[in-house]
Motif scaffolding. Structure first.
Motif, PDB file in Angstrom:
ATOM      1  N   UNK A 221       0.834  -1.200   0.000  1.00 27.77           N
ATOM      2  CA  UNK A 221       0.000   0.000   0.000  1.00 27.77           C
ATOM      3  C   UNK A 221       0.869   1.250   0.000  1.00 27.77           C
ATOM      4  N   UNK A 222       1.875   1.275   0.864  1.00 29.38           N
ATOM      5  CA  UNK A 222       2.736   2.455   0.971  1.00 29.38           C
ATOM      6  C   UNK A 222       3.554   2.650  -0.303  1.00 29.38           C
ATOM      7  N   UNK A 223       4.071   1.558  -0.876  1.00 24.65           N
ATOM      8  CA  UNK A 223       4.869   1.645  -2.095  1.00 24.65           C
ATOM      9  C   UNK A 223       4.049   2.183  -3.259  1.00 24.65           C
ATOM     10  N   UNK A 224       2.787   1.771  -3.335  1.00 24.65           N
ATOM     11  CA  UNK A 224       1.897   2.278  -4.394  1.00 24.65           C
ATOM     12  C   UNK A 224       2.427   1.990  -5.781  1.00 24.65           C
ATOM     13  N   UNK A 225       2.677   0.715  -6.052  1.00 23.23           N
ATOM     14  CA  UNK A 225       3.325   0.339  -7.305  1.00 23.23           C
ATOM     15  C   UNK A 225       2.431   0.553  -8.532  1.00 23.23           C
ATOM     16  N   UNK A 226       3.091   0.845  -9.657  1.00 22.90           N
ATOM     17  CA  UNK A 226       2.464   0.813 -10.973  1.00 22.90           C
ATOM     18  C   UNK A 226       3.176  -0.252 -11.793  1.00 22.90           C
ATOM     19  N   UNK A 227       2.419  -1.165 -12.373  1.00 17.81           N
ATOM     20  CA  UNK A 227       2.969  -2.245 -13.188  1.00 17.81           C
ATOM     21  C   UNK A 227       2.509  -2.026 -14.624  1.00 17.81           C
ATOM     22  N   UNK A 228       3.473  -1.991 -15.555  1.00 21.44           N
ATOM     23  CA  UNK A 228       3.155  -1.810 -16.962  1.00 21.44           C
ATOM     24  C   UNK A 228       3.258  -3.139 -17.695  1.00 21.44           C
ATOM     25  N   UNK A 229       2.266  -3.429 -18.507  1.00 17.91           N
ATOM     26  CA  UNK A 229       2.292  -4.596 -19.393  1.00 17.91           C
ATOM     27  C   UNK A 229       1.819  -4.141 -20.760  1.00 17.91           C
ATOM     28  N   UNK A 230       2.775  -4.085 -21.707  1.00 20.04           N
ATOM     29  CA  UNK A 230       2.426  -3.540 -23.008  1.00 20.04           C
ATOM     30  C   UNK A 230       1.988  -2.094 -22.867  1.00 20.04           C
ATOM     31  N   UNK A 231       0.818  -1.793 -23.387  1.00 17.70           N
ATOM     32  CA  UNK A 231       0.284  -0.428 -23.289  1.00 17.70           C
ATOM     33  C   UNK A 231      -0.628  -0.257 -22.086  1.00 17.70           C
ATOM     34  N   UNK A 232      -0.793  -1.284 -21.304  1.00 16.91           N
ATOM     35  CA  UNK A 232      -1.676  -1.234 -20.146  1.00 16.91           C
ATOM     36  C   UNK A 232      -0.882  -1.001 -18.878  1.00 16.91           C
ATOM     37  N   UNK A 233      -1.517  -0.360 -17.912  1.00 13.01           N
ATOM     38  CA  UNK A 233      -0.881  -0.146 -16.619  1.00 13.01           C
ATOM     39  C   UNK A 233      -1.859  -0.507 -15.507  1.00 13.01           C
ATOM     40  N   UNK A 234      -1.294  -0.950 -14.383  1.00 10.18           N
ATOM     41  CA  UNK A 234      -2.072  -1.406 -13.242  1.00 10.18           C
ATOM     42  C   UNK A 234      -1.517  -0.742 -11.983  1.00 10.18           C
ATOM     43  N   UNK A 235      -2.424  -0.323 -11.123  1.00  8.53           N
ATOM     44  CA  UNK A 235      -2.057   0.482  -9.965  1.00  8.53           C
ATOM     45  C   UNK A 235      -2.445  -0.247  -8.679  1.00  8.53           C
ATOM     46  N   UNK A 236      -1.598  -0.075  -7.661  1.00  6.89           N
ATOM     47  CA  UNK A 236      -1.789  -0.808  -6.414  1.00  6.89           C
ATOM     48  C   UNK A 236      -1.619   0.124  -5.213  1.00  6.89           C
ATOM     49  N   UNK A 237      -2.323  -0.219  -4.124  1.00  2.67           N
ATOM     50  CA  UNK A 237      -2.165   0.525  -2.880  1.00  2.67           C
ATOM     51  C   UNK A 237      -2.602   1.967  -2.996  1.00  2.67           C
ATOM     52  N   UNK A 238      -1.794   2.878  -2.454  1.00  2.00           N
ATOM     53  CA  UNK A 238      -2.179   4.284  -2.465  1.00  2.00           C
ATOM     54  C   UNK A 238      -2.241   4.858  -3.871  1.00  2.00           C
ATOM     55  N   UNK A 239      -1.610   4.197  -4.846  1.00  2.00           N
ATOM     56  CA  UNK A 239      -1.687   4.668  -6.230  1.00  2.00           C
ATOM     57  C   UNK A 239      -3.119   4.654  -6.755  1.00  2.00           C
ATOM     58  N   UNK A 240      -3.975   3.788  -6.197  1.00  5.43           N
ATOM     59  CA  UNK A 240      -5.377   3.747  -6.611  1.00  5.43           C
ATOM     60  C   UNK A 240      -6.083   5.033  -6.174  1.00  5.43           C
ATOM     61  N   UNK A 241      -5.801   5.495  -4.958  1.00  6.31           N
ATOM     62  CA  UNK A 241      -6.384   6.766  -4.497  1.00  6.31           C
ATOM     63  C   UNK A 241      -5.926   7.913  -5.384  1.00  6.31           C
ATOM     64  N   UNK A 242      -4.666   7.884  -5.811  1.00 13.67           N
ATOM     65  CA  UNK A 242      -4.152   8.936  -6.687  1.00 13.67           C
ATOM     66  C   UNK A 242      -4.835   8.891  -8.048  1.00 13.67           C
ATOM     67  N   UNK A 243      -5.162   7.675  -8.522  1.00 19.16           N
ATOM     68  CA  UNK A 243      -5.906   7.556  -9.766  1.00 19.16           C
ATOM     69  C   UNK A 243      -7.289   8.188  -9.640  1.00 19.16           C
ATOM     70  N   UNK A 244      -7.924   8.002  -8.516  1.00 25.00           N
ATOM     71  CA  UNK A 244      -9.223   8.622  -8.289  1.00 25.00           C
ATOM     72  C   UNK A 244      -9.092  10.139  -8.301  1.00 25.00           C
ATOM     73  N   UNK A 245      -8.076  10.663  -7.656  1.00 23.45           N
ATOM     74  CA  UNK A 245      -7.885  12.119  -7.629  1.00 23.45           C
ATOM     75  C   UNK A 245      -7.622  12.668  -9.028  1.00 23.45           C
ATOM     76  N   UNK A 246      -6.923  11.913  -9.853  1.00 25.60           N
ATOM     77  CA  UNK A 246      -6.714  12.358 -11.229  1.00 25.60           C
ATOM     78  C   UNK A 246      -8.037  12.458 -11.981  1.00 25.60           C
TER      79      UNK A 246
END
Length: 471
Positions: A221-246
């Motif tokens: 959660x604290x790390x808030x990783x983003x994982x890229x696969x091809x043209x797709x990206x996946x967000x984890x932990x606090x990065x999901x909250x940041x996606x909502x704010x965007x």
């Protein structure tokens, strides 16, 4: 023939998927200490995660963790109902539960039974639902019926006639109307699998696994990783909250459909937190203080997220002009407070082990991209063969003709096949490739002539994607 010692949990929270209660019961019968909260958290259902398309769902394997608690093996399909029934008898004689996968559309005790809405919600335009097979456990049988355990969502434990069970066991794969569903997991007819414990969890081992799960959750959660696969990206932990704010940013384009998507995103964020709350409550029962305090603090965080969603709904109904600014301020403060809460939890478990991630060596043992593409295309052909009268002659393997002078597919069947392949490619590689371009089908060297030509075309397209070539 009934396993009389089988006395399972029936009061399962509504947000658990149907497979977790089966896994929990089987692990207990294998001598492990188990709980639903730990079963879910061992697959990181407790960790917020989403895709760049705004789909909130678990993406456990994209973080490259091994199975810390349990694993599925022996996945198979029986050739007939009678063959499967004989296998069930053998398992029951050994005192073991039997897992069967099929379709809830054919279970007479459930709300989905012959319900047109079951099909409609999966095939309607824009559906974000994944078509998956339903799990249940067989714990007995006699000359006319099976005894089944199916707590989610039906809270049912009782009998199902052989005829009804057979219709269930044929699975979603045999419902022709679902052929066009865009999002599918692997579907099976007369399907089953076995659950195997990875670790022996006695009292001490169970407490260690709780600490490990908490430490892994806090770290991710604290790390808030983003994982890229091809043209797709996946967000984890606090990065999901940041996606909502965007999505709430004043410069973001927001129409009624976008408002609806933001509302769905915010609503679905609750599920991972419910799973993590269950893990925390289990930790409070088994571990020393301060886990009881962590439970109370996290319950308050959940309540604030739920309140934020309610405020959004009210603002949308009132058509408030400044709803984004109001909600942004609330989410920013809530995200900051949740991060502080996790940092405190991480301090408590800073010396605990985390789930083991797979090594590069282990990852290299995975099938090559070419092998994965071949599996996707052949599997898609097999799926299509169940639904039309002139099947693809797959006995020719990679040379099996698909479309054109030697092929047996008409234009509509080709489009259907390509849609299935597209979904398989997206699920496997995280890349969206548009195949259903009929102009390509009429080219002298059309990529749709045979299985091999389609595999070659896909391999080339994925290579272009990996190099960033979008032209």
């Amino acid at each position: 023939m009934i396993i009389h010692s089988f006395q399972p949990t029936m009061d399962i929270p509504y947000y658990y998927p149907c497979n977790f209660p089966m896994i929990h019961e089987i692990l207990q019968r294998q001598g492990l200490i188990s709980s639903l909260g730990l079963v879910a958290s061992s697959r990181l259902y407790s960790l917020p995660s989403c895709s760049d398309r705004g789909l909130i769902k678990p993406y456990f394997h994209k973080l490259n963790y091994g199975e810390p608690m349990w694993e599925v093996h022996g996945e198979r399909e029986f050739g007939s109902f009678e063959q499967g029934k004989e296998h069930i008898q053998r398992r029951l004689r050994d005192g073991e539960l039997f897992i069967a996968t099929g379709t809830s559309y054919c279970l007479p005790y459930g709300e989905d039974y012959r319900n047109p809405e079951y099909i409609h919600k999966l095939v309607k335009q824009g559906s974000r639902l994944h078509l998956v097979d339903h799990w249940l456990a067989v714990y007995g049988m006699d000359e006319k019926q099976f005894y089944v355990y199916d707590p989610v969502p039906s809270k049912y434990m009782g009998t199902v006639s052989f005829a009804d069970f057979q219709e269930f066991w044929k699975g979603n794969k045999n419902i022709s109307e679902l052929e066009v569903a865009r999002r599918k997991e692997t579907l099976r007819t007369y399907g089953t699998m076995e659950i195997r414990a990875v670790n022996t969890l006695d009292s001490a081992g169970y407490q260690d696994m709780l600490r490990t799960a908490l430490a892994t959750q806090a770290h991710e959660f604290i790390t808030g990783r983003t994982v890229w696969q091809g043209k797709r990206s996946y967000y984890f932990g606090q990065a999901v909250s940041l996606q909502l704010l965007q999505r709430l940013h004043p410069d973001a384009e927001v129409d009624r459909e976008q408002e609806k998507a933001v509302s769905a995103f915010l609503f679905d964020m609750r599920w991972s937190r419910y799973f993590f709350r269950d893990l925390l409550e289990e930790a409070a029962r088994w571990l020393d203080s301060p886990h009881d305090r962590y439970v109370e603090g996290f319950r308050a965080i959940i309540a604030r997220w739920e309140q934020a969603h309610k405020l959004l709904q009210i603002a949308r109904m009132k058509r408030s002009a400044d709803w984004r600014e109001q909600l942004t301020g609330i989410i920013q403060q809530l995200a900051a407070d949740e991060l502080c809460w996790y940092e405190e939890l991480m301090t408590t478990h800073q010396h605990a082990e985390r789930f083991i991630q797979t090594s590069l060596t282990e990852r290299n043992l995975a099938p090559s991209r070419r092998e994965a593409i071949e599996r996707i295309v052949l599997g898609s052909c097999e799926e299509l063969n169940r639904y039309h009268n002139a099947p693809i002659p797959l006995e020719h393997g990679m040379q099996s003709p698909l479309y054109g002078s030697r092929g047996r597919l008409d234009s509509l069947e080709l489009v259907t096949l390509l849609a299935i392949v597209e979904q398989g490619v997206e699920d496997e590689f995280g890349v969206g490739i548009a195949l259903a371009e009929m102009a390509a089908a009429t080219m002298p060297e059309s990529p749709y002539r045979t299985v091999e030509s389609l595999v070659n075309y896909l391999e080339a397209q994925l290579e272009r994607c990996s190099k960033g070539d979008t032209g």
